[in-house]
Design an enzyme around this catalytic site. Structure first.
Site, PDB file in Angstrom:
ATOM      1  N   LYS A 180      -0.792   7.849  -2.242  1.00  0.00           N
ATOM      2  CA  LYS A 180       0.067   7.388  -1.119  1.00  0.00           C
ATOM      3  C   LYS A 180       0.239   5.601  -0.915  1.00  0.00           C
ATOM      4  O   LYS A 180       1.335   5.218  -0.686  1.00  0.00           O
ATOM      5  CB  LYS A 180      -0.093   7.774   0.244  1.00  0.00           C
ATOM      6  CG  LYS A 180      -0.088   9.403   0.309  1.00  0.00           C
ATOM      7  CD  LYS A 180      -0.810   9.996   1.962  1.00  0.00           C
ATOM      8  CE  LYS A 180      -1.122  11.212   1.800  1.00  0.00           C
ATOM      9  NZ  LYS A 180      -1.648  11.295   3.073  1.00  0.00           N
ATOM     10  N   GLY A 181      -0.865   5.079  -1.409  1.00  0.00           N
ATOM     11  CA  GLY A 181      -0.857   3.697  -1.085  1.00  0.00           C
ATOM     12  C   GLY A 181       0.093   2.681  -1.515  1.00  0.00           C
ATOM     13  O   GLY A 181       0.496   1.579  -0.695  1.00  0.00           O
ATOM     14  N   GLU A 223       0.639  -0.067  -8.356  1.00  0.00           N
ATOM     15  CA  GLU A 223      -0.413   0.377  -7.632  1.00  0.00           C
ATOM     16  C   GLU A 223      -0.455  -0.698  -6.239  1.00  0.00           C
ATOM     17  O   GLU A 223       0.064  -1.666  -6.340  1.00  0.00           O
ATOM     18  CB  GLU A 223      -1.748   0.039  -8.574  1.00  0.00           C
ATOM     19  CG  GLU A 223      -2.179   1.345  -8.957  1.00  0.00           C
ATOM     20  CD  GLU A 223      -2.841   2.348  -8.030  1.00  0.00           C
ATOM     21  OE1 GLU A 223      -2.962   2.086  -6.792  1.00  0.00           O
ATOM     22  OE2 GLU A 223      -3.708   3.153  -8.484  1.00  0.00           O
ATOM     23  N   ASP A 224      -1.080   0.033  -5.290  1.00  0.00           N
ATOM     24  CA  ASP A 224      -1.317  -1.111  -4.364  1.00  0.00           C
ATOM     25  C   ASP A 224      -2.636  -1.976  -4.561  1.00  0.00           C
ATOM     26  O   ASP A 224      -2.468  -2.967  -4.144  1.00  0.00           O
ATOM     27  CB  ASP A 224      -1.817  -0.146  -2.888  1.00  0.00           C
ATOM     28  CG  ASP A 224      -2.801   1.082  -3.014  1.00  0.00           C
ATOM     29  OD1 ASP A 224      -3.379   1.028  -4.173  1.00  0.00           O
ATOM     30  OD2 ASP A 224      -3.312   1.604  -2.143  1.00  0.00           O
ATOM     31  N   ASP A 230      -9.465  -1.857  -7.340  1.00  0.00           N
ATOM     32  CA  ASP A 230     -10.794  -2.286  -6.864  1.00  0.00           C
ATOM     33  C   ASP A 230     -11.773  -2.140  -8.179  1.00  0.00           C
ATOM     34  O   ASP A 230     -12.034  -3.168  -8.848  1.00  0.00           O
ATOM     35  CB  ASP A 230     -11.131  -1.376  -5.826  1.00  0.00           C
ATOM     36  CG  ASP A 230     -12.360  -1.524  -5.104  1.00  0.00           C
ATOM     37  OD1 ASP A 230     -13.053  -2.644  -5.303  1.00  0.00           O
ATOM     38  OD2 ASP A 230     -12.844  -0.863  -4.181  1.00  0.00           O
ATOM     39  N   LYS A 280      -9.080  -6.873  -6.510  1.00  0.00           N
ATOM     40  CA  LYS A 280     -10.221  -7.514  -6.148  1.00  0.00           C
ATOM     41  C   LYS A 280     -11.160  -7.771  -7.444  1.00  0.00           C
ATOM     42  O   LYS A 280     -11.997  -6.646  -7.674  1.00  0.00           O
ATOM     43  CB  LYS A 280     -11.056  -6.239  -5.105  1.00  0.00           C
ATOM     44  CG  LYS A 280     -10.527  -6.042  -3.942  1.00  0.00           C
ATOM     45  CD  LYS A 280     -11.371  -4.994  -3.188  1.00  0.00           C
ATOM     46  CE  LYS A 280     -10.918  -4.212  -2.047  1.00  0.00           C
ATOM     47  NZ  LYS A 280     -11.729  -3.284  -1.561  1.00  0.00           N
ATOM     48  N   PHE A 340     -12.855  -4.632   2.360  1.00  0.00           N
ATOM     49  CA  PHE A 340     -12.014  -3.449   2.444  1.00  0.00           C
ATOM     50  C   PHE A 340     -10.603  -3.934   3.124  1.00  0.00           C
ATOM     51  O   PHE A 340     -10.945  -4.305   4.506  1.00  0.00           O
ATOM     52  CB  PHE A 340     -12.737  -2.268   2.989  1.00  0.00           C
ATOM     53  CG  PHE A 340     -12.124  -0.998   3.075  1.00  0.00           C
ATOM     54  CD1 PHE A 340     -12.310  -0.154   1.875  1.00  0.00           C
ATOM     55  CD2 PHE A 340     -11.053  -0.844   4.107  1.00  0.00           C
ATOM     56  CE1 PHE A 340     -11.539   0.956   1.729  1.00  0.00           C
ATOM     57  CE2 PHE A 340     -10.494   0.586   3.840  1.00  0.00           C
ATOM     58  CZ  PHE A 340     -10.547   1.161   2.538  1.00  0.00           C
ATOM     59  N   VAL A 341      -9.626  -3.800   2.897  1.00  0.00           N
ATOM     60  CA  VAL A 341      -8.471  -4.115   3.458  1.00  0.00           C
ATOM     61  C   VAL A 341      -7.319  -2.934   3.693  1.00  0.00           C
ATOM     62  O   VAL A 341      -7.491  -1.785   3.211  1.00  0.00           O
ATOM     63  CB  VAL A 341      -7.519  -5.124   2.562  1.00  0.00           C
ATOM     64  CG1 VAL A 341      -8.304  -6.329   2.501  1.00  0.00           C
ATOM     65  CG2 VAL A 341      -7.383  -4.331   1.359  1.00  0.00           C
ATOM     66  N   ASP A 348      -4.596   2.396   3.511  1.00  0.00           N
ATOM     67  CA  ASP A 348      -5.264   3.229   4.635  1.00  0.00           C
ATOM     68  C   ASP A 348      -6.792   3.148   4.792  1.00  0.00           C
ATOM     69  O   ASP A 348      -7.420   2.563   3.728  1.00  0.00           O
ATOM     70  CB  ASP A 348      -4.752   4.558   4.562  1.00  0.00           C
ATOM     71  CG  ASP A 348      -5.831   5.219   3.567  1.00  0.00           C
ATOM     72  OD1 ASP A 348      -5.630   4.837   2.388  1.00  0.00           O
ATOM     73  OD2 ASP A 348      -6.472   6.269   3.770  1.00  0.00           O
ATOM     74  N   ARG A 384      -1.649   2.611   7.543  1.00  0.00           N
ATOM     75  CA  ARG A 384      -0.677   2.329   6.481  1.00  0.00           C
ATOM     76  C   ARG A 384       0.554   1.631   7.024  1.00  0.00           C
ATOM     77  O   ARG A 384       1.477   1.154   6.145  1.00  0.00           O
ATOM     78  CB  ARG A 384      -0.136   3.636   5.960  1.00  0.00           C
ATOM     79  CG  ARG A 384      -1.291   4.455   5.154  1.00  0.00           C
ATOM     80  CD  ARG A 384      -0.542   5.604   4.193  1.00  0.00           C
ATOM     81  NE  ARG A 384      -1.498   6.571   3.972  1.00  0.00           N
ATOM     82  CZ  ARG A 384      -2.500   6.308   2.934  1.00  0.00           C
ATOM     83  NH1 ARG A 384      -2.346   5.488   2.096  1.00  0.00           N
ATOM     84  NH2 ARG A 384      -3.155   7.223   2.527  1.00  0.00           N
TER      85      ARG A 384
END
Ligand code: IMP
Ligand code: MG
Length: 169
Positions: free
Chosen positions: A37-38, A92-93, A96, A124, A145-146, A152, A158
């Site tokens: 969903k990001g 992509e959001d 990582d 990141k 972590f954001v 989310d 979100r």
């Protein structure tokens, strides 16, 4: 909640990436694939900065439990378009460890797109386990972590208009 990237800065960056895609894709009619969903908010804003012909599709994956990447990725909703011989931009959001996007890229490559690149709002770099070529990156951020702007923590936050860092609580 601490603001890491404010709304206006996100907007400016999204405009910039949109302009780049306009210039680089011209009449190539790319398919932008949003990873749900990001990426939904980033993709929605990005699309409105692009004025060349394009198509949009979505892929849904399950990979994340709370704050740590499991490394196990499953496609829970597949594309509806055929990407064979098409110019694909995977949106992509955040990247990582890189595991999720590597898995998706590997999967998409088997469908023989003409070209396949990655566009991620956030990266990141210090957390990378698997090397991933990123063609468009909004912001390189520290290994924290954001949340917000589509991202989310256990499905919350979100809806924030900015990217924030969650307090350790
Ligand atoms: P990776 O497989 O470790 O690269 O993780 C990628 C996925 O984990 C992203 O698509 C996000 O869904 C999620 N993720 C990684 N870091 C964060 C974060 O800081 N906030 C929210 N989600 C994250
Ligand atoms: Mg994601």
């Amino acid at each position: 909640m601490n603001v890491l990237i404010k709304e206006a800065d996100i907007q400016k960056k999204v405009e910039e990436i949109g302009r780049q895609i306009n210039e680089e894709y011209g009449d190539k009619k790319p398919i932008l694939i949003g990873v749900l969903k990001g990426a939904f908010m980033f993709l929605a804003d990005l699309l409105r900065e692009i004025d060349i012909p394009l198509e949009v599709d979505f892929l849904s994956i399950h990979s994340y439990n709370g704050k740590e990447s499991s490394g196990v990725v499953r496609i829970t909703h597949d594309l509806s378009l055929n990407i064979e011989d098409r110019n694909v931009i995977l949106v992509e959001d955040i990247i990582d460890s890189g595991r999720t996007v590597s898995y998706i890229l590997e999967n998409l490559r088997t469908r023989k797109p003409r070209s396949l690149v990655v566009c991620s709002l956030l990266s990141k770099e210090s957390r990378r386990v698997v090397d991933v070529p990123l063609n468009y990156v909004g912001f390189t951020i520290p290994g924290v972590f954001v949340v917000g702007y589509g991202l989310d923590y256990d499905n919350r936050y979100r809806n924030l208009k900015y990217i924030g860092v969650l307090d350790d609580k």
